[in-house]
Scaffold this motif. Structure first.
Motif, short mmCIF file in Angstrom:
data_model
loop_
_atom_site.label_atom_id
_atom_site.label_comp_id
_atom_site.label_asym_id
_atom_site.label_seq_id
_atom_site.Cartn_x
_atom_site.Cartn_y
_atom_site.Cartn_z
N ILE A 138 24.43 -12.75 -7.87
CA ILE A 138 25.40 -13.72 -8.38
C ILE A 138 26.80 -13.11 -8.43
O ILE A 138 27.78 -13.75 -8.04
CB ILE A 138 24.96 -14.25 -9.76
N ILE A 139 26.91 -11.88 -8.89
CA ILE A 139 28.22 -11.22 -8.93
C ILE A 139 28.76 -11.06 -7.51
O ILE A 139 29.96 -11.28 -7.25
CB ILE A 139 28.14 -9.86 -9.64
N ALA A 140 27.89 -10.72 -6.56
CA ALA A 140 28.33 -10.53 -5.17
C ALA A 140 28.86 -11.84 -4.57
O ALA A 140 29.95 -11.87 -3.99
CB ALA A 140 27.18 -9.99 -4.33
N VAL A 141 28.09 -12.91 -4.70
CA VAL A 141 28.45 -14.18 -4.05
C VAL A 141 29.56 -14.90 -4.81
O VAL A 141 30.51 -15.41 -4.21
CB VAL A 141 27.22 -15.09 -3.91
N ASN A 142 29.46 -14.94 -6.14
CA ASN A 142 30.38 -15.75 -6.93
C ASN A 142 31.71 -15.07 -7.23
O ASN A 142 32.69 -15.74 -7.52
CB ASN A 142 29.72 -16.15 -8.26
N LEU A 143 31.73 -13.73 -7.19
CA LEU A 143 32.95 -13.02 -7.57
C LEU A 143 33.43 -12.07 -6.47
O LEU A 143 34.56 -12.19 -5.99
CB LEU A 143 32.72 -12.24 -8.86
N SER A 144 32.59 -11.14 -6.06
CA SER A 144 33.05 -10.12 -5.10
C SER A 144 33.46 -10.73 -3.78
O SER A 144 34.40 -10.24 -3.13
CB SER A 144 31.96 -9.07 -4.89
N SER A 145 32.81 -11.80 -3.35
CA SER A 145 33.18 -12.43 -2.08
C SER A 145 34.63 -12.88 -2.10
O SER A 145 35.35 -12.75 -1.09
CB SER A 145 32.27 -13.61 -1.76
N ALA A 146 35.09 -13.40 -3.24
CA ALA A 146 36.48 -13.86 -3.34
C ALA A 146 37.45 -12.68 -3.24
O ALA A 146 38.55 -12.82 -2.68
CB ALA A 146 36.69 -14.61 -4.65
N SER B 189 24.30 -15.54 -18.11
CA SER B 189 25.16 -14.38 -18.27
C SER B 189 25.89 -14.01 -16.98
O SER B 189 27.11 -13.76 -16.99
CB SER B 189 24.36 -13.17 -18.78
N ALA B 190 25.19 -13.97 -15.86
CA ALA B 190 25.82 -13.56 -14.60
C ALA B 190 26.83 -14.59 -14.13
O ALA B 190 27.94 -14.25 -13.71
CB ALA B 190 24.75 -13.32 -13.54
N TYR B 191 26.46 -15.85 -14.19
CA TYR B 191 27.34 -16.92 -13.72
C TYR B 191 28.61 -16.98 -14.56
O TYR B 191 29.72 -17.06 -14.03
CB TYR B 191 26.59 -18.26 -13.79
N VAL B 192 28.46 -16.92 -15.88
CA VAL B 192 29.62 -16.98 -16.77
C VAL B 192 30.51 -15.76 -16.56
O VAL B 192 31.75 -15.87 -16.50
CB VAL B 192 29.17 -17.11 -18.24
N ALA B 193 29.91 -14.59 -16.44
CA ALA B 193 30.69 -13.37 -16.20
C ALA B 193 31.45 -13.47 -14.88
O ALA B 193 32.64 -13.11 -14.80
CB ALA B 193 29.77 -12.15 -16.19
N ALA B 194 30.78 -13.96 -13.84
CA ALA B 194 31.43 -14.07 -12.52
C ALA B 194 32.58 -15.07 -12.56
O ALA B 194 33.65 -14.81 -12.00
CB ALA B 194 30.41 -14.47 -11.47
N LYS B 195 32.36 -16.22 -13.21
CA LYS B 195 33.41 -17.24 -13.23
C LYS B 195 34.59 -16.83 -14.11
O LYS B 195 35.74 -17.14 -13.79
CB LYS B 195 32.82 -18.58 -13.68
N HIS B 196 34.34 -16.13 -15.20
CA HIS B 196 35.45 -15.55 -15.96
C HIS B 196 36.20 -14.54 -15.08
O HIS B 196 37.44 -14.45 -15.13
CB HIS B 196 34.94 -14.87 -17.23
N GLY B 197 35.46 -13.78 -14.29
CA GLY B 197 36.08 -12.83 -13.39
C GLY B 197 36.94 -13.50 -12.33
O GLY B 197 38.02 -12.99 -11.98
N ILE B 198 36.50 -14.65 -11.84
CA ILE B 198 37.28 -15.41 -10.85
C ILE B 198 38.62 -15.84 -11.45
O ILE B 198 39.67 -15.79 -10.78
CB ILE B 198 36.48 -16.63 -10.36
N VAL B 199 38.61 -16.26 -12.71
CA VAL B 199 39.86 -16.66 -13.37
C VAL B 199 40.79 -15.46 -13.46
O VAL B 199 41.99 -15.54 -13.16
CB VAL B 199 39.58 -17.27 -14.75
#
Length: 257
Positions: free
Chosen positions: A107-115, A150-160
């Motif tokens: 989830i961190i890879a796809v939802n955050l690191s990819s960006a 936890s992973a989704y929320v962490a990733a989306k906060h990271g995107i912001v």
């Protein structure tokens, strides 16, 4: 709000929000690069459909957004990237003590690191071309939280946070970077969940939507992929030249609570 002559790369765009955004950008005149990790005939057919329906250039590039090299290759194979929409995302729900580490990593890879990887690959080309728009599809969960995600929320906060940082780094360039934060959006995936949820709760379709799926969305209405696409088109327009480093919520009032 014409985007004629611009090329938009949208990750995770062979269905759902990504495809809706791609179609709205094409409607505004942008050439389109669709993406997902699959490489099926129907993926390429979607690009052909967009090209025919909106009289723009469109192609499909298969690239796995969980892999850094693929993320950067996507930008390279696009040929040009004036508009980058980081939309790819996956989800898993579990209490943190039971959350599989491999699901967290994915989830961190796809939802955050990819960006991070696509933006790093695209931003110099935007500078060279004298114009760029980066729109990251975050979530209401980029501004608030829910249990078991936890992973989704962490990733989306990271995107912001990533959006704000990139906005500051490009503030003196004709480039903007913003995050769109949807609530629940009526996609084919969500639509397919409704019958099973009706059975589980022994409720009508209307009650399931209002009291279960949209419990936290005060409007009690889904956002649509067209509305998300329209928001992205606005952020790519001249009217949004001075909108950068911020979030736009499309959540029916969820984050106003």
């Amino acid at each position: 709000m014409t985007l004629a002559g611009k090329t938009a790369v949208i990750t995770g765009s062979n269905s759902g929000i990504g495809l809706g955004v791609a179609r709205e950008l094409a409607k505004a005149g942008a050439n389109i690069v669709l993406n997902s990790y699959t490489d099926h005939k129907q993926d390429h057919a979607l690009a052909e459909e967009i090209a025919t329906n909106f009289n723009v250039d469109a192609k499909y590039v298969a690239a796995d957004m969980s892999k850094a090299d693929d993320c950067r290759r996507l930008i390279e194979e696009a040929g040009r990237c004036d508009i980058l929409v980081n939309n790819a995302g996956i989800q898993h729900v579990a209490p943190i003590q039971d959350f599989p580490p491999e699901k967290w990593d994915a989830i961190i890879a796809v939802n955050l690191s990819s960006a991070f990887h696509t933006t790093a690959a695209a931003v110099e080309g935007m500078r060279a071309n004298g114009w760029g728009r980066i729109v990251n599809i975050a979530s209401a969960h980029g501004l608030t939280a829910s249990p078991y995600k936890s992973a989704y929320v962490a990733a989306k906060h990271g995107i912001v946070g990533l959006s704000k940082t990139v906005a500051l780094e490009t503030a003196r360039d004709p480039i903007t970077c913003n995050a769109v934060c949807p609530g629940y959006v009526l996609t084919p995936l969500v639509e397919a969940q409704i019958p099973d949820t009706m059975k589980e709760y022994n409720m009508s379709r209307e009650d399931v939507i209002k009291n279960v799926m949209l419990e936290r969305q005060p409007s009690k209405e889904f956002a649509t992929t067209e509305e998300l696409g329209g928001t992205v088109v606005f952020l790519c327009s001249d009217a949004a030249n001075q909108i950068t480093g911020t979030t736009i919520s499309v959540d029916g009032g969820w984050t106003a609570l």
